[in-house]
Design an enzyme around this catalytic site. Sequence first.
Site, PDB file in Angstrom:
ATOM      1  N   TRP A 116       0.893  -1.002   0.006  1.00  0.00           N
ATOM      2  CA  TRP A 116      -0.234   0.233   0.390  1.00  0.00           C
ATOM      3  C   TRP A 116       0.957   1.704   0.513  1.00  0.00           C
ATOM      4  CZ3 TRP A 116      -0.532   4.024   3.585  1.00  0.00           C
ATOM      5  CH2 TRP A 116      -1.289   5.133   2.873  1.00  0.00           C
ATOM      6  N   GLY A 135      -5.257  -2.592  -1.705  1.00  0.00           N
ATOM      7  CA  GLY A 135      -5.665  -2.898  -0.418  1.00  0.00           C
ATOM      8  C   GLY A 135      -6.185  -1.400  -0.043  1.00  0.00           C
ATOM      9  N   ASP A 136      -6.294  -0.718  -0.799  1.00  0.00           N
ATOM     10  CA  ASP A 136      -6.847   0.669  -0.127  1.00  0.00           C
ATOM     11  C   ASP A 136      -7.950   0.542   0.781  1.00  0.00           C
ATOM     12  OD1 ASP A 136      -6.111   3.595  -0.108  1.00  0.00           O
ATOM     13  OD2 ASP A 136      -7.982   3.610  -0.642  1.00  0.00           O
ATOM     14  N   TYR A 137      -8.512   0.528   1.195  1.00  0.00           N
ATOM     15  CA  TYR A 137      -9.932   0.962   2.138  1.00  0.00           C
ATOM     16  C   TYR A 137     -10.606   1.643   1.615  1.00  0.00           C
ATOM     17  CZ  TYR A 137     -14.006   0.020   5.299  1.00  0.00           C
ATOM     18  OH  TYR A 137     -15.182  -0.169   6.395  1.00  0.00           O
TER      19      TYR A 137
END
Length: 185
Positions: A116, A135-137
Amino acid sequence: MRAIIERVGSCRMGFGEAEFSSLAESIVYQQLNGKAAATIFQRFADLAGEPLTPQGILKLSDEQLRSAGLSKQKSAYLKDLATKTNAGLLDFTRLPALSDEEVIQHLTRVKGIGEWTAHMFLMFSLRRQNVLPTGDYGIQVAMKKHYKKRKLPKPKDMQKIAKAWEPYRSVACWYMWRSLDIKTV
């Protein structure tokens, strides 16, 4: 995506320099809200000296790093970054010529630098236009919202959605993040 772009307006991505201090700053900012991270980073920079250098970080004791508000873990990450850069194992002058995958491999040698953080460095320091941080929320939440998913999409699903965004996936991600800040539908 068109509706999001129309609501958000012109893309105004901010960029940093592809250098040691940018990566050190991203370590400090990991998992913190903007205001708290900015305060801790400023205290840290005041102690280490600006611009941040490996030598400036390595001269600090663990107690000094903790007094700036850094956890034991983040202090260790910053010292690992400084040590590896000082030893020539991390070479910021080479990064612009490397492929995205090579940059990720190069940066993730440092404890505390994961995929990330490497993706953020690619997007906002090296200004790579086609990065998709699976992977970034925030990107996951925005995709779930705008692409009518019942759950957060898995990386494979995110890749499918973002195929239409190529070769400007970084810009599309910026719009996804901004779409969470305003009413878009």
